[in-house]
Design an enzyme around this catalytic site. Sequence first.
Site, PDB file in Angstrom:
ATOM      1  N   ASN A   7       0.855  -1.183   0.000  1.00 32.02           N
ATOM      2  CA  ASN A   7       0.000   0.000   0.000  1.00 32.02           C
ATOM      3  C   ASN A   7       0.897   1.241   0.000  1.00 32.02           C
ATOM      4  O   ASN A   7       1.715   1.421   0.907  1.00 32.02           O
ATOM      5  CB  ASN A   7      -0.896  -0.035   1.250  1.00 32.02           C
ATOM      6  CG  ASN A   7      -1.819   1.165   1.331  1.00 32.02           C
ATOM      7  OD1 ASN A   7      -1.399   2.295   1.083  1.00 32.02           O
ATOM      8  ND2 ASN A   7      -3.067   0.938   1.685  1.00 32.02           N
ATOM      9  N   ASP A   9      -0.146   4.516  -0.153  1.00 32.83           N
ATOM     10  CA  ASP A   9      -0.864   5.753   0.189  1.00 32.83           C
ATOM     11  C   ASP A   9       0.052   6.813   0.797  1.00 32.83           C
ATOM     12  O   ASP A   9      -0.083   8.007   0.511  1.00 32.83           O
ATOM     13  CB  ASP A   9      -1.958   5.475   1.232  1.00 32.83           C
ATOM     14  CG  ASP A   9      -3.121   4.676   0.681  1.00 32.83           C
ATOM     15  OD1 ASP A   9      -3.209   4.501  -0.543  1.00 32.83           O
ATOM     16  OD2 ASP A   9      -3.936   4.214   1.503  1.00 32.83           O
ATOM     17  N   HIS A  10       0.955   6.366   1.676  1.00 36.29           N
ATOM     18  CA  HIS A  10       1.697   7.367   2.448  1.00 36.29           C
ATOM     19  C   HIS A  10       2.845   8.000   1.679  1.00 36.29           C
ATOM     20  O   HIS A  10       3.423   8.987   2.128  1.00 36.29           O
ATOM     21  CB  HIS A  10       2.107   6.797   3.799  1.00 36.29           C
ATOM     22  CG  HIS A  10       0.896   6.531   4.632  1.00 36.29           C
ATOM     23  ND1 HIS A  10      -0.067   7.495   4.854  1.00 36.29           N
ATOM     24  CD2 HIS A  10       0.429   5.408   5.224  1.00 36.29           C
ATOM     25  CE1 HIS A  10      -1.048   6.976   5.581  1.00 36.29           C
ATOM     26  NE2 HIS A  10      -0.778   5.708   5.798  1.00 36.29           N
ATOM     27  N   HIS A  43      -5.701   3.552  -1.513  1.00 38.41           N
ATOM     28  CA  HIS A  43      -7.026   3.897  -0.989  1.00 38.41           C
ATOM     29  C   HIS A  43      -7.380   5.275  -1.523  1.00 38.41           C
ATOM     30  O   HIS A  43      -6.762   6.271  -1.147  1.00 38.41           O
ATOM     31  CB  HIS A  43      -6.969   3.905   0.540  1.00 38.41           C
ATOM     32  CG  HIS A  43      -8.285   4.142   1.203  1.00 38.41           C
ATOM     33  ND1 HIS A  43      -8.441   4.069   2.568  1.00 38.41           N
ATOM     34  CD2 HIS A  43      -9.515   4.461   0.705  1.00 38.41           C
ATOM     35  CE1 HIS A  43      -9.701   4.327   2.888  1.00 38.41           C
ATOM     36  NE2 HIS A  43     -10.370   4.581   1.776  1.00 38.41           N
ATOM     37  N   ARG A  45      -9.568   7.993  -1.082  1.00 37.90           N
ATOM     38  CA  ARG A  45     -10.527   8.440  -0.062  1.00 37.90           C
ATOM     39  C   ARG A  45     -11.422   9.518  -0.624  1.00 37.90           C
ATOM     40  O   ARG A  45     -11.032  10.285  -1.506  1.00 37.90           O
ATOM     41  CB  ARG A  45      -9.782   8.962   1.171  1.00 37.90           C
ATOM     42  CG  ARG A  45      -8.972   7.901   1.906  1.00 37.90           C
ATOM     43  CD  ARG A  45      -8.417   8.478   3.204  1.00 37.90           C
ATOM     44  NE  ARG A  45      -9.457   8.606   4.180  1.00 37.90           N
ATOM     45  CZ  ARG A  45      -9.634   7.774   5.213  1.00 37.90           C
ATOM     46  NH1 ARG A  45      -8.809   6.773   5.416  1.00 37.90           N
ATOM     47  NH2 ARG A  45     -10.622   7.942   6.046  1.00 37.90           N
ATOM     48  N   ARG A  49      -7.286  12.858   0.563  1.00 35.97           N
ATOM     49  CA  ARG A  49      -6.208  13.391   1.414  1.00 35.97           C
ATOM     50  C   ARG A  49      -4.832  12.903   0.998  1.00 35.97           C
ATOM     51  O   ARG A  49      -3.837  13.528   1.303  1.00 35.97           O
ATOM     52  CB  ARG A  49      -6.459  13.076   2.880  1.00 35.97           C
ATOM     53  CG  ARG A  49      -6.319  11.617   3.226  1.00 35.97           C
ATOM     54  CD  ARG A  49      -6.352  11.404   4.715  1.00 35.97           C
ATOM     55  NE  ARG A  49      -7.680  11.589   5.259  1.00 35.97           N
ATOM     56  CZ  ARG A  49      -8.103  11.008   6.388  1.00 35.97           C
ATOM     57  NH1 ARG A  49      -7.273  10.246   7.064  1.00 35.97           N
ATOM     58  NH2 ARG A  49      -9.312  11.178   6.836  1.00 35.97           N
ATOM     59  N   GLU A  70      -8.724   0.328  -2.790  1.00 33.42           N
ATOM     60  CA  GLU A  70      -9.543   0.407  -1.568  1.00 33.42           C
ATOM     61  C   GLU A  70     -10.440   1.621  -1.687  1.00 33.42           C
ATOM     62  O   GLU A  70      -9.982   2.701  -2.083  1.00 33.42           O
ATOM     63  CB  GLU A  70      -8.654   0.611  -0.340  1.00 33.42           C
ATOM     64  CG  GLU A  70      -7.958  -0.601   0.152  1.00 33.42           C
ATOM     65  CD  GLU A  70      -7.078  -0.255   1.349  1.00 33.42           C
ATOM     66  OE1 GLU A  70      -7.250   0.823   1.956  1.00 33.42           O
ATOM     67  OE2 GLU A  70      -6.196  -1.044   1.638  1.00 33.42           O
ATOM     68  N   THR A 100      -6.796   6.736  10.118  1.00 38.38           N
ATOM     69  CA  THR A 100      -6.705   5.596   9.207  1.00 38.38           C
ATOM     70  C   THR A 100      -7.972   4.768   9.401  1.00 38.38           C
ATOM     71  O   THR A 100      -8.768   5.060  10.291  1.00 38.38           O
ATOM     72  CB  THR A 100      -5.431   4.760   9.488  1.00 38.38           C
ATOM     73  OG1 THR A 100      -5.356   3.679   8.553  1.00 38.38           O
ATOM     74  CG2 THR A 100      -5.418   4.206  10.906  1.00 38.38           C
ATOM     75  N   THR A 101      -8.174   3.763   8.545  1.00 39.94           N
ATOM     76  CA  THR A 101      -9.369   2.937   8.657  1.00 39.94           C
ATOM     77  C   THR A 101      -9.416   2.320  10.050  1.00 39.94           C
ATOM     78  O   THR A 101      -8.463   1.678  10.478  1.00 39.94           O
ATOM     79  CB  THR A 101      -9.334   1.818   7.592  1.00 39.94           C
ATOM     80  OG1 THR A 101      -8.938   2.396   6.356  1.00 39.94           O
ATOM     81  CG2 THR A 101     -10.680   1.163   7.443  1.00 39.94           C
ATOM     82  N   GLU A 151     -10.950  -9.292   3.423  1.00 36.93           N
ATOM     83  CA  GLU A 151      -9.657  -8.909   3.989  1.00 36.93           C
ATOM     84  C   GLU A 151      -9.881  -8.781   5.485  1.00 36.93           C
ATOM     85  O   GLU A 151     -10.684  -7.970   5.947  1.00 36.93           O
ATOM     86  CB  GLU A 151      -9.161  -7.589   3.402  1.00 36.93           C
ATOM     87  CG  GLU A 151      -7.814  -7.201   4.020  1.00 36.93           C
ATOM     88  CD  GLU A 151      -7.109  -6.056   3.316  1.00 36.93           C
ATOM     89  OE1 GLU A 151      -7.273  -5.897   2.079  1.00 36.93           O
ATOM     90  OE2 GLU A 151      -6.378  -5.314   3.994  1.00 36.93           O
ATOM     91  N   HIS A 191      -3.572  -4.390   7.910  1.00 38.41           N
ATOM     92  CA  HIS A 191      -3.683  -3.228   8.792  1.00 38.41           C
ATOM     93  C   HIS A 191      -2.768  -3.375   9.996  1.00 38.41           C
ATOM     94  O   HIS A 191      -2.955  -4.252  10.821  1.00 38.41           O
ATOM     95  CB  HIS A 191      -5.111  -2.944   9.273  1.00 38.41           C
ATOM     96  CG  HIS A 191      -5.305  -1.469   9.514  1.00 38.41           C
ATOM     97  ND1 HIS A 191      -4.847  -0.847  10.640  1.00 38.41           N
ATOM     98  CD2 HIS A 191      -5.834  -0.507   8.731  1.00 38.41           C
ATOM     99  CE1 HIS A 191      -5.111   0.438  10.541  1.00 38.41           C
ATOM    100  NE2 HIS A 191      -5.698   0.682   9.395  1.00 38.41           N
ATOM    101  N   GLY A 192      -1.774  -2.508  10.046  1.00 38.05           N
ATOM    102  CA  GLY A 192      -0.869  -2.445  11.189  1.00 38.05           C
ATOM    103  C   GLY A 192       0.251  -3.467  11.158  1.00 38.05           C
ATOM    104  O   GLY A 192       1.002  -3.582  12.132  1.00 38.05           O
TER     105      GLY A 192
END
Length: 239
Positions: A7, A9-10, A43, A45, A49, A70, A100-101, A151, A191-192
């Site tokens: 992922n 995104d960041h 993702h 959004r 963002r 996503e 975050t989600t 997921e 996630h995480g």
Amino acid sequence: MATLGVNIDHVATLRQARGVAYPDPVEAAQAAQAGGADGITVHLREDRRHIQDDDVARLRATLRVGLNLEMAATDEMVAIALRVRPADVCLVPERRAEITTEGGLDVVGQRRPLADAVARLRDGGIRVSLFVDPDPAQIDAAAAMRAAAVELHTGRYCEPRAAGAITAELGALRGAAEQAHALGMIVNAGHGLRLDNVRPIAVLPHMEALNIGHSIVARAVFVGMTEAVREMRALIVTS
Ligand code: PXP
């Protein structure tokens, strides 16, 4: 053997922090592919963002591996997905104020709108996954609307609130993986996840893809994206 979806995104978060054109998530995706990424996840959004519509289009046009989009199950996002046609869509809950989600979808409570989005995407030839907590009722509901995949949300396993919670969460994730597989669904998780906690998830039964973002992008600051992906993937495939 599980595979790794990266992922990115960041990378876009860093770009948006300055409102400039760099770093480019497409370049990050190429570096991730060079490190062995089996898929790329973004993702899109509602508030845009981090990832922008143009990033999704450029990724779709240039990736060698599959794109997993996503998104929230809104009319706007379904229309975008049907236009872009990623290999996979993962439907996630979205709240504007969240960092975050924060949890899985309430598939049971949102049965009608989710089933509608799943059907429209499936009819468009897209494989649809639902992001869910390891909760038997949510998994049954996902199977009932003929989602191709779930997921499993690993957030509570990654950030345990109490002693013994890790074992309990792993047990719940194992049970959820068995249940989803028995119902004919593909099992993914995310996630995480980090280098120090990914292995017990990678060895869960029926695990297909692990989607990992924040820890890989954070590690890439020090070792570069290609190496950060290589490190994570080595742990997953040798588990
Ligand atoms: N899977 C889903 C459905 C997510 O929403 C996210 C976060 O965007 C991830 C995986 C990746 O989580 P992390 O960035 O903590 O690795």
